[in-house]
Each structure stands twice: as structure tokens, then as C-alpha cells.
Design a protein around this motif. Sequence first.
Motif, PDB file in Angstrom:
ATOM      1  N   ILE A 316       0.505  -1.590   0.169  1.00 15.49           N
ATOM      2  CA  ILE A 316       0.269   0.379   0.038  1.00 15.49           C
ATOM      3  C   ILE A 316       0.484   1.025  -0.708  1.00 15.49           C
ATOM      4  O   ILE A 316       0.902   1.867  -0.699  1.00 15.49           O
ATOM      5  N   GLY A 317       1.798   1.409   0.916  1.00 18.00           N
ATOM      6  CA  GLY A 317       2.707   2.046   0.814  1.00 18.00           C
ATOM      7  C   GLY A 317       3.314   2.681  -0.055  1.00 18.00           C
ATOM      8  O   GLY A 317       3.420   3.124  -0.719  1.00 18.00           O
ATOM      9  N   LEU A 318       4.301   1.400  -0.637  1.00 17.50           N
ATOM     10  CA  LEU A 318       4.681   1.468  -2.491  1.00 17.50           C
ATOM     11  C   LEU A 318       3.701   2.398  -3.223  1.00 17.50           C
ATOM     12  O   LEU A 318       3.520   2.829  -4.012  1.00 17.50           O
ATOM     13  N   ILE A 319       2.432   2.006  -3.430  1.00 16.31           N
ATOM     14  CA  ILE A 319       1.326   2.895  -4.504  1.00 16.31           C
ATOM     15  C   ILE A 319       1.255   3.993  -3.811  1.00 16.31           C
ATOM     16  O   ILE A 319       0.770   4.771  -5.523  1.00 16.31           O
ATOM     17  N   LEU A 320       1.173   4.369  -2.584  1.00 17.83           N
ATOM     18  CA  LEU A 320       0.499   5.511  -2.932  1.00 17.83           C
ATOM     19  C   LEU A 320       2.123   6.529  -2.737  1.00 17.83           C
ATOM     20  O   LEU A 320       2.323   7.509  -3.072  1.00 17.83           O
ATOM     21  N   PHE A 321       3.097   6.009  -2.569  1.00 17.22           N
ATOM     22  CA  PHE A 321       4.382   6.728  -2.564  1.00 17.22           C
ATOM     23  C   PHE A 321       4.793   6.746  -4.348  1.00 17.22           C
ATOM     24  O   PHE A 321       4.778   7.943  -4.968  1.00 17.22           O
ATOM     25  N   GLY A 322       4.075   5.728  -5.321  1.00 18.91           N
ATOM     26  CA  GLY A 322       4.439   6.051  -6.737  1.00 18.91           C
ATOM     27  C   GLY A 322       3.440   7.334  -6.934  1.00 18.91           C
ATOM     28  O   GLY A 322       3.879   7.107  -7.899  1.00 18.91           O
ATOM     29  N   VAL A 323       1.880   7.519  -6.460  1.00 17.50           N
ATOM     30  CA  VAL A 323       1.186   8.458  -7.251  1.00 17.50           C
ATOM     31  C   VAL A 323       1.950   9.508  -6.456  1.00 17.50           C
ATOM     32  O   VAL A 323       1.356  10.002  -7.625  1.00 17.50           O
ATOM     33  N   VAL A 324       2.010   9.585  -5.724  1.00 15.94           N
ATOM     34  CA  VAL A 324       2.711  10.878  -4.819  1.00 15.94           C
ATOM     35  C   VAL A 324       3.271  11.221  -6.148  1.00 15.94           C
ATOM     36  O   VAL A 324       4.305  12.907  -6.273  1.00 15.94           O
ATOM     37  N   PHE A 325       4.687  10.399  -5.990  1.00 12.51           N
ATOM     38  CA  PHE A 325       6.065  10.791  -6.831  1.00 12.51           C
ATOM     39  C   PHE A 325       5.555  11.289  -7.853  1.00 12.51           C
ATOM     40  O   PHE A 325       5.698  11.406  -8.656  1.00 12.51           O
ATOM     41  N   ALA A 326       4.677  10.567  -8.351  1.00  9.64           N
ATOM     42  CA  ALA A 326       4.383  10.684 -10.298  1.00  9.64           C
ATOM     43  C   ALA A 326       4.139  12.446 -10.273  1.00  9.64           C
ATOM     44  O   ALA A 326       4.905  13.137 -11.064  1.00  9.64           O
ATOM     45  N   VAL A 327       3.110  12.304  -9.095  1.00 10.51           N
ATOM     46  CA  VAL A 327       3.102  14.513  -9.358  1.00 10.51           C
ATOM     47  C   VAL A 327       4.224  15.052  -9.266  1.00 10.51           C
ATOM     48  O   VAL A 327       4.571  15.842 -10.153  1.00 10.51           O
ATOM     49  N   ASN A 328       5.423  15.072  -8.445  1.00  8.87           N
ATOM     50  CA  ASN A 328       5.913  15.612  -7.858  1.00  8.87           C
ATOM     51  C   ASN A 328       6.857  15.470  -9.270  1.00  8.87           C
ATOM     52  O   ASN A 328       7.659  16.924 -10.150  1.00  8.87           O
ATOM     53  N   SER A 329       7.411  14.315  -9.522  1.00 10.53           N
ATOM     54  CA  SER A 329       7.810  14.490 -11.295  1.00 10.53           C
ATOM     55  C   SER A 329       7.748  14.742 -12.213  1.00 10.53           C
ATOM     56  O   SER A 329       8.424  16.047 -12.932  1.00 10.53           O
ATOM     57  N   SER A 330       6.581  14.529 -12.635  1.00  8.14           N
ATOM     58  CA  SER A 330       5.372  15.964 -13.434  1.00  8.14           C
ATOM     59  C   SER A 330       5.864  17.516 -13.329  1.00  8.14           C
ATOM     60  O   SER A 330       5.766  17.956 -14.613  1.00  8.14           O
ATOM     61  N   LEU A 331       5.656  17.816 -12.474  1.00 13.71           N
ATOM     62  CA  LEU A 331       5.272  18.873 -11.968  1.00 13.71           C
ATOM     63  C   LEU A 331       6.657  19.001 -11.836  1.00 13.71           C
ATOM     64  O   LEU A 331       7.371  20.522 -13.337  1.00 13.71           O
ATOM     65  N   HIS A 332       7.758  18.657 -11.561  1.00 17.40           N
ATOM     66  CA  HIS A 332       9.497  18.979 -11.651  1.00 17.40           C
ATOM     67  C   HIS A 332       9.490  19.058 -13.443  1.00 17.40           C
ATOM     68  O   HIS A 332      10.245  20.010 -13.307  1.00 17.40           O
ATOM     69  N   SER A 333       9.338  17.973 -14.280  1.00 19.81           N
ATOM     70  CA  SER A 333       9.757  17.804 -15.618  1.00 19.81           C
ATOM     71  C   SER A 333       8.635  19.443 -16.808  1.00 19.81           C
ATOM     72  O   SER A 333      10.028  19.810 -17.238  1.00 19.81           O
ATOM     73  N   TYR A 334       7.606  19.737 -15.844  1.00 21.21           N
ATOM     74  CA  TYR A 334       7.350  21.402 -16.654  1.00 21.21           C
ATOM     75  C   TYR A 334       7.841  21.813 -16.275  1.00 21.21           C
ATOM     76  O   TYR A 334       8.229  23.078 -16.984  1.00 21.21           O
ATOM     77  N   LEU A 335       8.078  22.018 -15.132  1.00 20.47           N
ATOM     78  CA  LEU A 335       8.576  23.753 -14.438  1.00 20.47           C
ATOM     79  C   LEU A 335      10.413  23.923 -15.322  1.00 20.47           C
ATOM     80  O   LEU A 335      11.008  24.847 -15.600  1.00 20.47           O
ATOM     81  N   ILE A 336      11.062  22.713 -15.365  1.00 23.32           N
ATOM     82  CA  ILE A 336      12.583  22.701 -15.792  1.00 23.32           C
ATOM     83  C   ILE A 336      12.300  23.412 -17.293  1.00 23.32           C
ATOM     84  O   ILE A 336      13.104  24.415 -17.598  1.00 23.32           O
ATOM     85  N   VAL A 337      11.139  22.618 -18.072  1.00 20.35           N
ATOM     86  CA  VAL A 337      10.684  23.376 -19.219  1.00 20.35           C
ATOM     87  C   VAL A 337      10.688  24.801 -19.499  1.00 20.35           C
ATOM     88  O   VAL A 337      10.756  25.671 -19.820  1.00 20.35           O
ATOM     89  N   HIS A 338       9.875  25.181 -18.197  1.00 27.01           N
ATOM     90  CA  HIS A 338       9.325  26.656 -18.168  1.00 27.01           C
ATOM     91  C   HIS A 338      10.104  27.664 -17.665  1.00 27.01           C
ATOM     92  O   HIS A 338      10.155  28.865 -18.474  1.00 27.01           O
ATOM     93  N   TYR A 339      10.589  26.770 -17.173  1.00 29.87           N
ATOM     94  CA  TYR A 339      12.038  27.585 -16.671  1.00 29.87           C
ATOM     95  C   TYR A 339      13.366  28.153 -17.810  1.00 29.87           C
ATOM     96  O   TYR A 339      13.858  29.417 -17.668  1.00 29.87           O
ATOM     97  N   ALA A 340      13.859  27.371 -18.538  1.00 29.83           N
ATOM     98  CA  ALA A 340      14.940  27.410 -19.473  1.00 29.83           C
ATOM     99  C   ALA A 340      14.692  28.133 -20.799  1.00 29.83           C
ATOM    100  O   ALA A 340      13.928  28.992 -20.897  1.00 29.83           O
ATOM    101  N   SER A 341      15.956  28.722 -20.810  1.00 24.86           N
ATOM    102  CA  SER A 341      15.565  29.941 -21.622  1.00 24.86           C
ATOM    103  C   SER A 341      15.238  29.291 -22.966  1.00 24.86           C
ATOM    104  O   SER A 341      15.124  27.918 -23.518  1.00 24.86           O
ATOM    105  N   GLU A 342      14.924  30.260 -23.498  1.00 29.03           N
ATOM    106  CA  GLU A 342      14.310  29.665 -25.502  1.00 29.03           C
ATOM    107  C   GLU A 342      15.779  29.124 -26.555  1.00 29.03           C
ATOM    108  O   GLU A 342      15.440  28.353 -27.095  1.00 29.03           O
TER     109      GLU A 342
END
Length: 407
Positions: A316-342
Motif C-alpha cells: 500500500i505504501g509503494l502504491i501511495l508513494f508511486g502516485v504522489v511521486f509521479a505528480v512531483n516528477s511531472s511538476l518538476h518536468s514542466y517547471l524545468i522546461v518552463h524555466y529554461a531559456s528559449e
Amino acid sequence: MLSKLPTNVRQYLIITGNYWSFTLTDGALRMLVVLYFYQLGYGALDIALLFLFYEFFGVITNLFGGWLGAKWGLNRTMNIGLALQIIALSMLLLPNQYLTVPWVMAAQALSGIAKDLNKMSAKSAIKTLVPKNASGTLYKWVALLTGSKNALKGVGFFLGGLLLSTIGFHHGILVMALTLTLVWLSSLYLLQGDLGKSKNKAKFSEILSKSREINLLSAARLFLFGARDVWFVIAVPVYLSSQFGWDHWRVGSFLALWVIGYGLVQSLAPHVTGKAKQQNPTGAQAKFWAILLTAIPASIAIGLQSVDDTLAVLLIGLILFGVVFAVNSSLHSYLIVHYASEDGVSLDVGFYYMANAMGRLIGTILSGWIYQDFGLIACLWVSCGFLFLTSVISFWLPQKACHKSSP
């Protein structure tokens, strides 16, 4: 049909197809190596060492790959990544007596270089294909690319097991090498020239980011992925096998399903974090989700010490960790592309994924050492400490809300 689509959409589909094809072979190769060398009598930690160069050269590749992408163009770095993976696969076609540990580690090193060149190129290219005023589209495309990649990596685990059980190790490697060669030849012809190439001459001194936001996000990413791998890479599969008697196939299948589910959640992350309200991610959201994730390994560690049904607590812990970790990872993946210079976007993205690879490398080493000497619960507390640092760093990310996305 494809020719009628806008140019940027066609290029996105080609890049995504390249990334998907590579990811399938990457996941399948990892499972083939793990299962095959397990059959040859290698222990779990010995097998983990086969992937040490894979992670180490990922750090080096991301550091210098961004500069190469800005200098040569992302189409070239992506195609070089595909070619290197074909060479890495070909190296494993030798007879068993020549598949020594140094040789396999060298093949994995090439595969690690190939994987991070491919990933850096794909993530950076999206920035060049999305209009500046379409942040919502950028988030959606990044989440879809990242999530689908991880889901397909899980499918690759199954593919590796299927190839090994049906046609054997060497024939499985040969099929993947030939298939990827066709993808590579298609990419050479279809992928747009000079994609992502910097208009200004990319200087070697620029491989280290000078942006405060990117430096902070990179530090947060390092501890985020270190927190995952410090217990997931070695400790969890060995624990499931030694404590609950799970056979190798059962452990591999569970991990594959976990990765597939993790990828699907990543793809849906924009809807979880406010896309329905036309809101794009901010540092405040990254902070909230990091704090939420910090509580999960701590809760698992406490549960393993106080609850009799430890298997249920862990799963159960692995499943919960996977769900919340996935959201964290996706947020970071957007923010780096957003912050990056053109201009020269791959320089910033490459630096960021260098930190990502460093986190994986540290987590992999610590996972073997801490589990062997102190056990799974100690790994979970180290994970909690890493996530606490991720949360603290996230307080310094820009907290201001982004503009609403364009239709």
C-alpha cells in the motif's frame, strides 16, 4: 494523414515515437540483463553493480549533452542516442564466454549515455515546438511525454521477460537492435534539422546553469530521485524476495506494474494539479507535493515496525508513494522546461537532468549499502530525509502563480 498536421505537431509525434521506441528497448534490456545474469548465478548486488556505469555516465552525459544539443541541434543528439543504443545492444550479442562483467558494464555505460542523450533531446525539443504563450499546452505535452515514457518502460520490463522466455537472450537482443535500427533510419530522414540549435554560439563554460530557479529545481530533483532509488532500486526487490519468498518473476512483474502505473499518473498530473482550472504549476505546488511525499516513507517505516501485516503496509505504501511521486516528477518536468531559456534550451535541461542522474546514482549506491548493513527501514528513513531537503529547497522556488494558459 500525418502530412496534413501542423509541422510542430508532426515533429512532436516523431520525437515521441523515437522516445517510445528507445524506452521500450531500455526497459527490456534492463530486465533481460537482470534475469539472464540472475540465471547465470549473479547475486542481487552484483547485478546492481552492472548498472553502476549506466547511472554514472548518465550524470556525465546530461552535463555535456545539453551543450552538444545547443551546439549541434537536438535532432543530432537524439539520433546519436539512438545509434549508441544500437551499439550497446550489439555488444551483448557475443557468446556467453565473452560477456564478462567489464564488457557488460561497458555496454551499460553506452546505454546510459544513449538514454540520457535521448531523454534530454526529447524534453528540450518540446520547448522549441510550443508557442511562448501556450504554457498549458507545454505542461500537457511534457506530462504526456514523461508519463508515457515511464509507462512504456514498465511494458519494456514485460517485453524483456517475454523475449527471454520465448526466443532467449541473444535472439531477444538481436530483435531489439534490428527494430531500433529501423527507427533510427526513419529519424535521420524525418526529424527536422537544427531543432533546438542555439542561435548564439554555445559556449562550453555555459554547461553550468547561471539561473537561480534552475539551480534550485535541480537540487530539489537530485534529492527527489535519490529518495526514490535509495529504497526502490535494490532494497524493495531484495526485501520482497527474502522476507516474503517472492520469486524473481513475481518481483519483476510487480515492479513493472508499479512503473506503468507511475507513468499513467504522470500523464494525468495536469488534471490533478489544476489544469481543469487553467492553472499551470508553480513553486508553491512543487513545495506542497514534496511535503506530502515526505510523510509517506516515514509512515511506511513506522508501519513496518508496528503492524503485523508488513506485506500489506509495504505494498500500500509503494502504491501511495508511486502516485504522489509521479505528480512531483511531472511538476518538476514542466517547471524545468518552463524555466529554461528559449535559446539553447538544452543547456538548462541538460544541467537539470544531470542532477536527476546524480540523484539516481547516489540512491542506487546507498540502496545497496544501507539495505545490506541496516535494512529496509533505514532506507526509508534516509528517503524521508532526502524528501525533507527537497521540500525545504522548494520553498525558494518562485511561488508566484503563473498566468492562465492560452486556449
